[in-house]
Design a protein around this motif. Structure first.
Motif, PDB file in Angstrom:
ATOM      1  N   UNK A   1      10.648  -2.166   0.010  1.00 50.88           N
ATOM      2  CA  UNK A   1       9.293  -2.681  -0.186  1.00 50.88           C
ATOM      3  C   UNK A   1       8.313  -1.911   0.679  1.00 50.88           C
ATOM      4  N   UNK A   2       8.716  -1.583   1.890  1.00 52.11           N
ATOM      5  CA  UNK A   2       7.855  -0.799   2.778  1.00 52.11           C
ATOM      6  C   UNK A   2       7.649   0.603   2.219  1.00 52.11           C
ATOM      7  N   UNK A   3       8.708   1.186   1.658  1.00 53.77           N
ATOM      8  CA  UNK A   3       8.559   2.501   1.036  1.00 53.77           C
ATOM      9  C   UNK A   3       7.608   2.439  -0.155  1.00 53.77           C
ATOM     10  N   UNK A   4       7.708   1.356  -0.918  1.00 55.55           N
ATOM     11  CA  UNK A   4       6.799   1.176  -2.053  1.00 55.55           C
ATOM     12  C   UNK A   4       5.350   1.106  -1.575  1.00 55.55           C
ATOM     13  N   UNK A   5       5.134   0.363  -0.531  1.00 55.84           N
ATOM     14  CA  UNK A   5       3.777   0.240  -0.003  1.00 55.84           C
ATOM     15  C   UNK A   5       3.233   1.575   0.471  1.00 55.84           C
ATOM     16  N   UNK A   6       4.116   2.445   0.972  1.00 58.09           N
ATOM     17  CA  UNK A   6       3.689   3.768   1.438  1.00 58.09           C
ATOM     18  C   UNK A   6       3.327   4.704   0.282  1.00 58.09           C
ATOM     19  N   UNK A   7       3.746   4.359  -0.934  1.00 63.11           N
ATOM     20  CA  UNK A   7       3.375   5.179  -2.089  1.00 63.11           C
ATOM     21  C   UNK A   7       1.887   5.097  -2.398  1.00 63.11           C
ATOM     22  N   UNK A   8       1.251   4.077  -1.861  1.00 65.78           N
ATOM     23  CA  UNK A   8      -0.204   3.903  -2.024  1.00 65.78           C
ATOM     24  C   UNK A   8      -0.608   3.809  -3.493  1.00 65.78           C
ATOM     25  N   UNK A   9       0.136   3.040  -4.256  1.00 70.97           N
ATOM     26  CA  UNK A   9      -0.238   2.796  -5.652  1.00 70.97           C
ATOM     27  C   UNK A   9      -1.279   1.688  -5.697  1.00 70.97           C
ATOM     28  N   UNK A  10      -2.402   1.995  -5.132  1.00 70.27           N
ATOM     29  CA  UNK A  10      -3.459   0.996  -5.031  1.00 70.27           C
ATOM     30  C   UNK A  10      -4.042   0.687  -6.406  1.00 70.27           C
ATOM     31  N   UNK A  11      -4.407  -0.549  -6.623  1.00 69.74           N
ATOM     32  CA  UNK A  11      -5.001  -0.935  -7.896  1.00 69.74           C
ATOM     33  C   UNK A  11      -3.955  -1.181  -8.960  1.00 69.74           C
ATOM     34  N   UNK A  12      -4.367  -1.159 -10.208  1.00 69.92           N
ATOM     35  CA  UNK A  12      -3.491  -1.495 -11.324  1.00 69.92           C
ATOM     36  C   UNK A  12      -2.905  -0.237 -11.943  1.00 69.92           C
ATOM     37  N   UNK A  13      -1.673  -0.369 -12.480  1.00 67.89           N
ATOM     38  CA  UNK A  13      -1.033   0.773 -13.134  1.00 67.89           C
ATOM     39  C   UNK A  13      -0.036   0.279 -14.171  1.00 67.89           C
ATOM     40  N   UNK A  14       0.277   1.173 -15.136  1.00 73.43           N
ATOM     41  CA  UNK A  14       1.375   0.958 -16.064  1.00 73.43           C
ATOM     42  C   UNK A  14       2.418   2.040 -15.788  1.00 73.43           C
ATOM     43  N   UNK A  15       3.642   1.812 -16.212  1.00 71.54           N
ATOM     44  CA  UNK A  15       4.704   2.804 -16.049  1.00 71.54           C
ATOM     45  C   UNK A  15       5.150   3.306 -17.413  1.00 71.54           C
ATOM     46  N   UNK A  16       5.693   4.525 -17.417  1.00 71.15           N
ATOM     47  CA  UNK A  16       6.139   5.142 -18.665  1.00 71.15           C
ATOM     48  C   UNK A  16       7.369   5.996 -18.383  1.00 71.15           C
ATOM     49  N   UNK A  17       8.260   6.103 -19.364  1.00 68.26           N
ATOM     50  CA  UNK A  17       9.457   6.925 -19.237  1.00 68.26           C
ATOM     51  C   UNK A  17       9.625   7.737 -20.508  1.00 68.26           C
ATOM     52  N   UNK A  18      10.022   9.006 -20.334  1.00 67.33           N
ATOM     53  CA  UNK A  18      10.379   9.831 -21.486  1.00 67.33           C
ATOM     54  C   UNK A  18      11.841  10.211 -21.379  1.00 67.33           C
ATOM     55  N   UNK A  19      12.578  10.076 -22.459  1.00 68.49           N
ATOM     56  CA  UNK A  19      13.958  10.543 -22.482  1.00 68.49           C
ATOM     57  C   UNK A  19      14.884   9.662 -21.679  1.00 68.49           C
ATOM     58  N   UNK A  20      15.811  10.309 -20.986  1.00 70.45           N
ATOM     59  CA  UNK A  20      16.835   9.580 -20.261  1.00 70.45           C
ATOM     60  C   UNK A  20      18.216  10.116 -20.577  1.00 70.45           C
ATOM     61  N   UNK A  21      18.300  11.049 -21.510  1.00 71.67           N
ATOM     62  CA  UNK A  21      19.579  11.648 -21.868  1.00 71.67           C
ATOM     63  C   UNK A  21      19.650  13.091 -21.416  1.00 71.67           C
ATOM     64  N   UNK A  22      20.612  13.820 -21.980  1.00 69.97           N
ATOM     65  CA  UNK A  22      20.851  15.205 -21.596  1.00 69.97           C
ATOM     66  C   UNK A  22      19.610  16.063 -21.793  1.00 69.97           C
ATOM     67  N   UNK A  23      18.849  15.792 -22.831  1.00 70.74           N
ATOM     68  CA  UNK A  23      17.721  16.652 -23.172  1.00 70.74           C
ATOM     69  C   UNK A  23      16.421  16.208 -22.524  1.00 70.74           C
ATOM     70  N   UNK A  24      16.481  15.309 -21.573  1.00 68.41           N
ATOM     71  CA  UNK A  24      15.254  14.813 -20.963  1.00 68.41           C
ATOM     72  C   UNK A  24      14.506  15.884 -20.201  1.00 68.41           C
ATOM     73  N   UNK A  25      15.190  16.985 -19.851  1.00 72.58           N
ATOM     74  CA  UNK A  25      14.536  18.059 -19.119  1.00 72.58           C
ATOM     75  C   UNK A  25      13.807  19.020 -20.054  1.00 72.58           C
ATOM     76  N   UNK A  26      13.851  18.761 -21.353  1.00 68.70           N
ATOM     77  CA  UNK A  26      13.176  19.598 -22.330  1.00 68.70           C
ATOM     78  C   UNK A  26      12.190  18.766 -23.145  1.00 68.70           C
ATOM     79  N   UNK A  27      11.433  19.454 -23.967  1.00 62.31           N
ATOM     80  CA  UNK A  27      10.439  18.777 -24.796  1.00 62.31           C
ATOM     81  C   UNK A  27      10.816  18.838 -26.270  1.00 62.31           C
ATOM     82  N   UNK A  28      12.089  19.091 -26.555  1.00 62.20           N
ATOM     83  CA  UNK A  28      12.477  19.337 -27.944  1.00 62.20           C
ATOM     84  C   UNK A  28      13.001  18.107 -28.664  1.00 62.20           C
TER      85      UNK A  28
END
Length: 478
Positions: A299-326
């Motif tokens: 929690x302290x590490x999270x607070x140090x990220x300084x994500x002040x205000x509101x935000x949404x999160x997003x994820x792309x991929x998650x498999x072998x090809x996540x390092x590419x855009x194909x």
């Protein structure tokens, strides 16, 4: 001497005396290496692995995948427990210039015997197995997925409810940290054993009960009725009925296409990934809520990220090809759609940040405000928990975010929303072509063979933006 392995090297596909490279330095790859060193059948030049940096020095070197271009070999043998990413890996190797005929893969063969040297290192000394203690001991064999570990915790808790004094060991290949992060609050968890299957095969019969929970089904691998009866006769009777029901079900957890039959059966029964074992008539799993323990240090590490205000999160991929855009995996929402959605969102909501999460290898999305890739899951928990909304395909971070109380916008294509979806999320399906997951041996193969599968490519950035906008308006953030 003879040594029992879970994974047999594909001797029938590789001529004797060849020079080979093993793709995958985990338990399967290491078992392949042991077999070849003991038999002298082939010369192993090296491992290649996307996560090569995490492996300690071995008898042969471990290189990043890109290093394959500088190695002189006859064959590359893919050392995977399941065929989930085989298609994507083969496609990537071919793009590097590796001939398709040089790439070898075979699905695992169970409990096979191979001649080995007598001085094989003994990993058992590392673990305090549950069966070494008095009382009911249970072994659960898991795969590697984060979402799977979260969902299976429901079954874990059902076992504890029926046998409160039991000790449970979880066997999982390379995912010990992930299991501990999800199960840390469970006092009945005895040990997490980093194992691709060889230790489980050797030790399963010593437990009161042993279950394989690979993919999305369950097998009963050991049942010591008399031992359980001595400690808890009611539990013994329930488990006897449970085993009979599972055996009658008659589908192997090792088969990929059998999973599709499983999905259809569960759909007809109105069951999902959390409660499908209710079909046995023994369990009565209700709901899908499981506890996700939070570590206050992070929690302290999270607070140090300084994500002040509101935000949404997003994820792309998650498999072998996540390092590419194909977009090489059929259930991925296209990368160009992800980037366009980010642009649409930033134009409409310039004061709300977009935070990208994902594995260390994942390609960064342009124009996101913050990017936290490869971060410790303990920290990711806090980021997700405080997010206004999480945008993703169906996958592990969706399961984690949902359990933490964060609503998700989820793009569904090959995977079944009936089986994997949460009613409280915003689940997007377009058209009438979806849910073909596991119709073919490659998990992420489009059943129609489309390079741009309709199910995901018809979910436009504008559609996702509309759903996000509707949610934020209700929250009074428009």
């Amino acid at each position: 001497m003879s040594q029992k392995y879970m994974y047999l090297f594909p001797f029938e596909k590789v001529p004797k005396g060849c020079r080979i490279v093993i793709y995958g330095a985990g338990d399967v790859g290491q078992e392949y290496l042991e077999q070849l060193m003991a038999s002298g059948y082939c010369k192993v030049l090296a491992f290649i692995d996307r996560s090569y940096a995490k492996y300690a020095p071995m008898i042969v070197p471990v290189y990043p995948v890109e290093k394959v271009l500088s190695l002189s070999f006859d064959f590359i043998v893919l050392a995977f427990k399941m065929g989930t990413h085989v298609r994507a890996v083969i496609k990537r190797l071919i793009s590097f210039g590796v001939a398709a005929k040089k790439i070898i893969y075979i699905e695992p063969r169970k409990d096979v015997e191979v001649l080995t040297a007598s001085n094989r290192p003994d990993r058992e000394i590392m673990y305090d197995f549950a069966y070494l203690h008095d009382g009911i001991s249970i072994a659960l064999r898991y795969g590697t997925g984060l979402g799977d570990a979260i969902v299976k915790k429901k079954f874990f808790m059902e076992l504890v409810a029926m046998a409160p004094n039991c000790r449970i060991d979880i066997y999982s290949p390379g995912a010990s940290d992930m299991i501990e992060i999800v199960y840390r609050d469970q006092p009945n968890l005895n040990a997490v054993i980093n194992d691709g299957g060889a230790l489980y095969a050797k030790h399963k019969s010593r437990y009161s009960l042993a279950f394989s929970m690979l993919l999305f089904m369950l097998n009963v691998d050991a049942f010591n009725e008399e031992e359980i009866e001595d400690y808890n006769s009611e539990f013994a009777e329930k488990m006897m009925n449970f085993r009979q029901a599972v055996n009658k079900y008659n589908l192997s957890v090792m088969g990929v296409t059998s999973q599709y039959v499983h999905f259809q059966r569960m759909k007809l029964l109105g069951l999902n990934y959390y409660n499908y074992l209710n079909y046995t008539g023994v369990l009565n799993i209700k709901g899908h809520e499981v506890s996700i323990p939070l570590d206050p240090v992070y929690k302290k590490q999270y607070e140090h990220l300084a994500l002040m205000g509101k935000y949404i999160t997003i994820n792309y991929g998650g498999g072998v090809e996540a390092s590419n855009k194909n977009n090489g995996i059929a259930k991925d929402w296209p990368f160009e759609y992800v980037e366009k959605f980010v642009k649409l969102f930033k134009k409409k909501y310039p004061k709300i940040k977009i935070v990208q999460l994902g594995s260390a290898e994942t390609v960064q999305i342009n124009e996101v405000d913050k990017c936290f890739l490869g971060k410790n899951l303990e920290l990711v928990k806090y980021i997700l928990k405080e997010s206004l909304l999480h945008v993703d395909k169906e996958g592990g971070l969706v399961h984690l975010a949902t359990q933490l109380g964060t609503k998700c916008v989820v793009c569904f294509g090959p995977t079944s929303v009936d089986y994997f979806g949460y009613d409280e999320n915003i689940n997007i399906l377009v058209g009438d072509c979806h849910g073909c997951y596991c119709l073919y041996d490659g998990f992420d193969v489009c059943a129609k063979g489309m390079e741009m599968p309709d199910c995901m490519w018809k979910i436009t950035p504008e559609m996702v933006m509309k759903k996000v906008d509707e949610f934020l308006v209700v929250r009074g953030l428009s």
